[in-house]
Design an enzyme around this catalytic site. Structure first.
Site, PDB file in Angstrom:
ATOM      1  N   HIS A  52       0.685  22.902  46.588  1.00  0.00           N
ATOM      2  CA  HIS A  52       1.431  21.671  46.322  1.00  0.00           C
ATOM      3  C   HIS A  52       1.076  20.554  47.304  1.00  0.00           C
ATOM      4  O   HIS A  52       1.318  19.381  47.029  1.00  0.00           O
ATOM      5  CB  HIS A  52       2.947  21.935  46.303  1.00  0.00           C
ATOM      6  CG  HIS A  52       3.583  22.129  47.646  1.00  0.00           C
ATOM      7  ND1 HIS A  52       3.922  23.365  48.142  1.00  0.00           N
ATOM      8  CD2 HIS A  52       3.973  21.234  48.583  1.00  0.00           C
ATOM      9  CE1 HIS A  52       4.497  23.228  49.325  1.00  0.00           C
ATOM     10  NE2 HIS A  52       4.538  21.940  49.619  1.00  0.00           N
ATOM     11  N   ASP A  94       1.123  29.091  44.847  1.00  0.00           N
ATOM     12  CA  ASP A  94       1.140  27.967  45.780  1.00  0.00           C
ATOM     13  C   ASP A  94       0.230  28.171  46.989  1.00  0.00           C
ATOM     14  O   ASP A  94       0.634  27.969  48.129  1.00  0.00           O
ATOM     15  CB  ASP A  94       2.578  27.686  46.244  1.00  0.00           C
ATOM     16  CG  ASP A  94       2.752  26.261  46.752  1.00  0.00           C
ATOM     17  OD1 ASP A  94       1.836  25.446  46.563  1.00  0.00           O
ATOM     18  OD2 ASP A  94       3.803  25.971  47.358  1.00  0.00           O
ATOM     19  N   SER A 124       4.673  22.941  55.154  1.00  0.00           N
ATOM     20  CA  SER A 124       4.067  23.654  54.022  1.00  0.00           C
ATOM     21  C   SER A 124       2.617  24.030  54.291  1.00  0.00           C
ATOM     22  O   SER A 124       1.793  23.178  54.607  1.00  0.00           O
ATOM     23  CB  SER A 124       4.135  22.788  52.763  1.00  0.00           C
ATOM     24  OG  SER A 124       5.459  22.546  52.395  1.00  0.00           O
TER      25      SER A 124
END
Length: 537
Positions: A185, A225, A296
């Site tokens: 992402h 992801d 992330s």
């Protein structure tokens, strides 16, 4: 609130468009291959399929049992195999070799390289797989192996003013020559064919907040992801990949990243829970180490410095509720990510839950089979219980997910099941590419009464010959959205409309019902459901 209730509530806020109920013009049913004209038509379809997917054509030929067609398809798969061998594309050659092996190809021993050799060659030079854990280092040393991932999207204009538009994430090195891991992402705009804006990828090394180093995306997986990047740098520290299987609730863990752009931040906490089902093809780890926007893609390491997970989500409104991707998933798909491009997950066109007998997990119960899907064509039926795939035992839905993780899409596999009478049988199946939203594919392939089994957890039957939208509930899956919405067997249901959100990731049902649990009082009902879940396989 249970997970299905949460899903229904979330979906209710997303909608929607298209209120008509569209039924497919054709629903696949198993052909009768004893009829000559049926066999001829299938041969024609196989010949056409050979132009685009030789492995699937070989599988269809095996189901048909036409030796000449089988031999022709096998010959084409072998030719493709030899081409990959010449190109030293061991990853694709292994996929084809494995498929020929499962199909029982008699000339397997004549091929230049066997499966074991191809597996070794395919894994050779894959970054991260062979990294050895060194003696425990100082925490600052671990930080030097992390980077800030920087996506420059140019300028955005708000109220007549231009602002820098950027996405910031984290990453960590898995090789000395600059291969690193982050979340999909974070870099999604770079690989999304629908994105039409400007986007450039850079990394910033720990300790150097000014220099932006160009990088490129090698492989990516939007479902789990993960993404593999490459930058032309000499990594100051390379992480070893640990094993999340050794991780237990209560174990200490550290997260390194760039929360809100603050480079080289280390937070600590414990493993709060395992097996949280936030992914549709696996489970994630819950941790209480602080994870914020910008973390992330950063590593979550144990006290010895081994990567045990990859940070991917933090719920900012809830303190200490954060999630990470088990490193096992990364290790399983690293060869595919290194091979390049989008990682395609395999699927069999089915839906089901773990089957238990006296509290013991005995297999994966097939509760729905999509018409025309792999299990459907192979003759696997609802209520069959899958006990193994490619010789590996399947006792739970999680077992199936873990095995599929290590399989290639567009390849063949052997499956063993136990039918309702207790008889065991095996079948050759084709591992198709998992669609983005399996529930929508099912809705488009089957009649509404059956499609509602995996989508809402209830099977309907028509109760009127004059009205196409009047049904009765035949069965309910315990714990499903329908079950938690108060539906029971034999409840009358008048389906008024079905709607989808724009990307077909969720469905909304409008119905008029009489629930026995509500004393058969008439009521209108709106019920939402996501069109993907961990129970599609």
């Amino acid at each position: 609130m249970k997970k299905n209730s949460i899903a229904a509530v979330i979906c209710a806020g997303l909608f929607f468009s298209c209120t008509s109920i569209q039924q497919p013009e054709y629903v696949y049913s198993l052909p009768d291959y004893t009829e000559a004209d049926v066999r001829r038509e299938e041969v024609k379809r196989i010949e056409k399929l050979r132009e685009t997917d030789t492995v699937q054509a070989l599988w269809r030929a095996k189901l048909l049992g036409e030796k000449k067609t089988i031999d022709e398809c096998a010959k084409e798969v072998v030719e493709a195999y030899n081409e990959y061998i010449k190109k030293e594309n061991w990853f694709e050659a292994l996929r084809l070799y494995s498929s020929l092996e499962k199909a029982g190809y008699e000339g397997l021993s004549s091929l230049s390289k066997n499966g074991e050799t191809l597996k070794k060659l395919s894994d050779t030079d894959v970054p991260g797989l062979t990294n050895k854990l060194t003696a425990a280092e100082k925490r600052a040393t671990y930080i030097s192996g992390t980077v800030t991932v920087w996506i420059d999207r140019g300028l955005k204009v708000e109220r007549g003013m231009g602002f820098a538009d950027r996405v910031i994430g984290s990453g960590f090195f898995i090789s000395k020559n600059g291969y690193l891991i982050t979340n999909h992402h974070v870099i999604e705009d770079l690989v999304n064919p629908k994105y039409e804006g400007y986007a450039r990828l850079y990394i910033k090394m720990a300790g150097d907040t000014e220099t932006r180093i160009p990088a490129k995306v090698i492989g990516w997986d939007p479902i789990v992801d993960l993404a593999l990047l490459k930058a032309e740098v000499d990594a100051p520290y390379v992480f070893a990949l640990g094993s999340s299987e050794d991780l237990n609730v209560g174990d200490r863990i550290f997260a390194i990243g760039s929360p809100i752009g603050l480079e080289s931040t280390l937070t600590s906490g414990i493993v709060s829970a395992m097996d949280r089902k936030l992914f549709t093809v696996g489970s994630v780890i819950q941790i209480d180490a602080a994870i914020n926007s910008g973390n992330s893609g950063g590593p979550c390491i144990d006290e010895n410095g081994a990567v045990q997970a990859i940070a991917f989500a933090g719920m900012l409104q809830y303190e200490g509720l954060n999630f990470a991707i088990p490193v096992e998933y990364l290790k399983a798909e690293l060869p595919a990510l290194y091979h390049g491009g989008k990682f395609e997950h395999p699927w069999l066109g089915a839906f089901g839950h773990t089957k238990k007998d006296l509290g013991k997990e005995i297999g994966l119960e097939v509760q729905y089979v999509m018409p025309g899907g792999s299990l459907s064509r192979a003759g696997i039926a609802e209520s069959d219980v899958i006990t193994s795939l490619n010789g590996q035992a399947v006792r739970t839905i999680e077992d199936m997910q873990n095995i599929l993780f290590r399989c290639s899409a567009k390849s063949l596999a052997e499956i063993k099941v136990q039918d309702a009478a207790g008889e065991e049988k095996s079948a050759l199946v084709y591992l198709a590419t998992r669609p983005k939203n399996p529930g929508y594919r099912i809705y488009s392939s089957d009649v509404l009464a059956n499609a509602f089994i995996p989508i809402f957890g209830m099977k309907l039957v028509h109760v009127s010959t004059t009205s196409s939208h009047k049904y009765s509930v035949q069965t309910i899956i315990k714990g499903s959205i329908a079950d938690e919405s108060g539906f029971s067997e034999n409840d009358p249901v008048d389906v008024l409309g079905v709607e989808f959100n724009d990307d077909k990731s969720a469905i909304y049902l409008k119905a008029y019902v009489k629930n026995s649990k509500k004393g058969y009082l008439d009521r209108s009902l709106g019920m939402g459901a996501p069109l993907d879940s961990p129970y599609y396989f």
